[in-house]
Design an enzyme around this catalytic site. Structure first.
Site, PDB file in Angstrom:
ATOM      1  N   ASP A  45     -17.231 -65.689  49.634  1.00  0.00           N
ATOM      2  CA  ASP A  45     -17.702 -65.109  48.354  1.00  0.00           C
ATOM      3  C   ASP A  45     -16.757 -64.023  47.931  1.00  0.00           C
ATOM      4  O   ASP A  45     -16.621 -62.989  48.780  1.00  0.00           O
ATOM      5  CB  ASP A  45     -19.097 -64.809  48.461  1.00  0.00           C
ATOM      6  CG  ASP A  45     -19.826 -64.652  47.062  1.00  0.00           C
ATOM      7  OD1 ASP A  45     -19.387 -63.565  46.382  1.00  0.00           O
ATOM      8  OD2 ASP A  45     -20.805 -65.001  46.985  1.00  0.00           O
ATOM      9  N   ILE A  46     -16.581 -63.863  46.731  1.00  0.00           N
ATOM     10  CA  ILE A  46     -15.571 -62.791  46.248  1.00  0.00           C
ATOM     11  C   ILE A  46     -16.379 -61.433  46.241  1.00  0.00           C
ATOM     12  O   ILE A  46     -15.860 -60.381  46.201  1.00  0.00           O
ATOM     13  CB  ILE A  46     -14.880 -62.740  44.975  1.00  0.00           C
ATOM     14  CG1 ILE A  46     -15.693 -63.469  43.908  1.00  0.00           C
ATOM     15  CG2 ILE A  46     -13.265 -63.361  45.020  1.00  0.00           C
ATOM     16  CD1 ILE A  46     -15.278 -63.314  42.539  1.00  0.00           C
ATOM     17  N   GLU A  63     -26.644 -67.498  39.171  1.00  0.00           N
ATOM     18  CA  GLU A  63     -25.333 -67.058  38.563  1.00  0.00           C
ATOM     19  C   GLU A  63     -24.240 -68.234  38.347  1.00  0.00           C
ATOM     20  O   GLU A  63     -23.815 -68.190  37.124  1.00  0.00           O
ATOM     21  CB  GLU A  63     -24.720 -65.981  39.498  1.00  0.00           C
ATOM     22  CG  GLU A  63     -23.421 -65.136  38.793  1.00  0.00           C
ATOM     23  CD  GLU A  63     -22.922 -64.543  39.886  1.00  0.00           C
ATOM     24  OE1 GLU A  63     -23.568 -63.744  40.814  1.00  0.00           O
ATOM     25  OE2 GLU A  63     -21.585 -64.354  39.937  1.00  0.00           O
ATOM     26  N   HIS A 118     -24.491 -74.770  45.502  1.00  0.00           N
ATOM     27  CA  HIS A 118     -23.959 -74.274  46.556  1.00  0.00           C
ATOM     28  C   HIS A 118     -24.777 -73.347  47.513  1.00  0.00           C
ATOM     29  O   HIS A 118     -25.750 -73.250  47.312  1.00  0.00           O
ATOM     30  CB  HIS A 118     -22.926 -73.100  46.129  1.00  0.00           C
ATOM     31  CG  HIS A 118     -23.292 -72.223  45.176  1.00  0.00           C
ATOM     32  ND1 HIS A 118     -23.793 -72.284  43.786  1.00  0.00           N
ATOM     33  CD2 HIS A 118     -23.913 -70.990  45.372  1.00  0.00           C
ATOM     34  CE1 HIS A 118     -24.265 -71.233  43.506  1.00  0.00           C
ATOM     35  NE2 HIS A 118     -24.491 -70.355  44.292  1.00  0.00           N
ATOM     36  N   HIS A 142     -24.916 -70.284  50.417  1.00  0.00           N
ATOM     37  CA  HIS A 142     -24.414 -69.099  50.743  1.00  0.00           C
ATOM     38  C   HIS A 142     -24.582 -69.118  52.437  1.00  0.00           C
ATOM     39  O   HIS A 142     -25.777 -69.242  52.885  1.00  0.00           O
ATOM     40  CB  HIS A 142     -25.134 -67.952  50.395  1.00  0.00           C
ATOM     41  CG  HIS A 142     -24.788 -67.910  48.836  1.00  0.00           C
ATOM     42  ND1 HIS A 142     -24.234 -66.754  48.322  1.00  0.00           N
ATOM     43  CD2 HIS A 142     -25.650 -68.459  47.992  1.00  0.00           C
ATOM     44  CE1 HIS A 142     -24.278 -66.910  46.845  1.00  0.00           C
ATOM     45  NE2 HIS A 142     -25.130 -67.849  46.639  1.00  0.00           N
TER      46      HIS A 142
HETATM   47  P1  AMP Z   1     -25.541 -67.625  42.765  1.00  0.00           P
HETATM   48  O1  AMP Z   1     -25.247 -68.756  41.708  1.00  0.00           O
HETATM   49  O2  AMP Z   1     -26.354 -66.517  42.340  1.00  0.00           O
HETATM   50  O3  AMP Z   1     -26.019 -68.265  44.034  1.00  0.00           O
HETATM   51  O4  AMP Z   1     -24.256 -66.847  43.253  1.00  0.00           O
HETATM   52  C1  AMP Z   1     -22.870 -67.292  43.164  1.00  0.00           C
HETATM   53  C2  AMP Z   1     -21.895 -66.658  43.751  1.00  0.00           C
HETATM   54  O5  AMP Z   1     -20.570 -66.999  43.634  1.00  0.00           O
HETATM   55  C3  AMP Z   1     -21.917 -64.974  43.797  1.00  0.00           C
HETATM   56  O6  AMP Z   1     -22.237 -64.494  45.234  1.00  0.00           O
HETATM   57  C4  AMP Z   1     -20.413 -64.865  43.465  1.00  0.00           C
HETATM   58  O7  AMP Z   1     -20.024 -63.378  43.934  1.00  0.00           O
HETATM   59  C5  AMP Z   1     -19.824 -65.827  43.473  1.00  0.00           C
HETATM   60  N1  AMP Z   1     -18.658 -66.009  43.027  1.00  0.00           N
HETATM   61  C6  AMP Z   1     -18.618 -65.994  41.648  1.00  0.00           C
HETATM   62  N2  AMP Z   1     -17.265 -66.322  41.214  1.00  0.00           N
HETATM   63  C7  AMP Z   1     -16.472 -66.468  42.556  1.00  0.00           C
HETATM   64  C8  AMP Z   1     -15.376 -66.813  42.858  1.00  0.00           C
HETATM   65  N3  AMP Z   1     -14.266 -66.962  41.828  1.00  0.00           N
HETATM   66  N4  AMP Z   1     -14.720 -66.956  44.187  1.00  0.00           N
HETATM   67  C9  AMP Z   1     -15.681 -66.739  44.988  1.00  0.00           C
HETATM   68  N5  AMP Z   1     -17.035 -66.549  44.868  1.00  0.00           N
HETATM   69  C10 AMP Z   1     -17.391 -66.317  43.507  1.00  0.00           C
END
Ligand code: AMP
Length: 132
Positions: free
Chosen positions: A29-30, A88, A93, A95
């Site tokens: 995760d970035i 988001e 996905h 975590h």
């Molecule tokens: P959520 O949809 O709330 O489970 O969160 C989405 C996650 O994706 C967040 O923790 C972001 O930091 C992560 N994220 C978004 N764009 C990227 C990316 N390009 N590479 C890695 N992680 C990402």
């Protein structure tokens, strides 16, 4: 329009890759909440994790298990926790959040700073421990 995770899967944008097979990918995760915070993503673009067909949901969780065990071996947290949010990025996905102390909160709330070099190093040492 393709999700950001589909763009990563297609190689259109970079990631710190941990593991990949035909149906799944895992990358850091970035905006991590802990060292080794990893996203496990089915390549099929479905928004809600629990809308995945049963076989794909099962294989995603089994892929997550392999990645979690690699995180445990490489980074030596107490254990690795799981968070499911998905509000988001509309691409299912999981975590994986390594837990290093009793006081660490396993939530997506508090981000930490990790240098690009350390992210590269984490990806290297964790990916070396993945047994697919
Ligand atoms: P959520 O949809 O709330 O489970 O969160 C989405 C996650 O994706 C967040 O923790 C972001 O930091 C992560 N994220 C978004 N764009 C990227 C990316 N390009 N590479 C890695 N992680 C990402």
């Amino acid at each position: 329009m393709a999700t950001i995770f589909t763009k990563i899967i297609r190689g259109e944008i970079p990631c710190y890759k941990i593991a990949e097979n035909e149906m799944h990918i895992a990358f850091l995760d970035i905006n991590p909440v802990a060292e080794g915070h990893t996203l496990v993503v089915p390549k099929k673009e479905v928004d809600y994790l629990f809308d995945l067909p049963d076989p794909l949901l099962s294989s995603t969780m089994l892929f997550a298990k392999k990645v979690a065990l690699a995180l445990d071996k490489a980074l030596k947290p107490d254990r690795t926790g799981v968070v499911l949010d998905g509000r988001e990025v509309p691409h299912a996905h999981v975590h994986l959040v390594p837990i290093y102390s009793d006081s660490q909160s396993v939530s997506l709330g508090k981000k930490i700073e990790i240098s690009r070099e350390r992210m590269q190093e984490i990806a290297k040492i964790v990916s070396a421990e993945v047994e697919l």
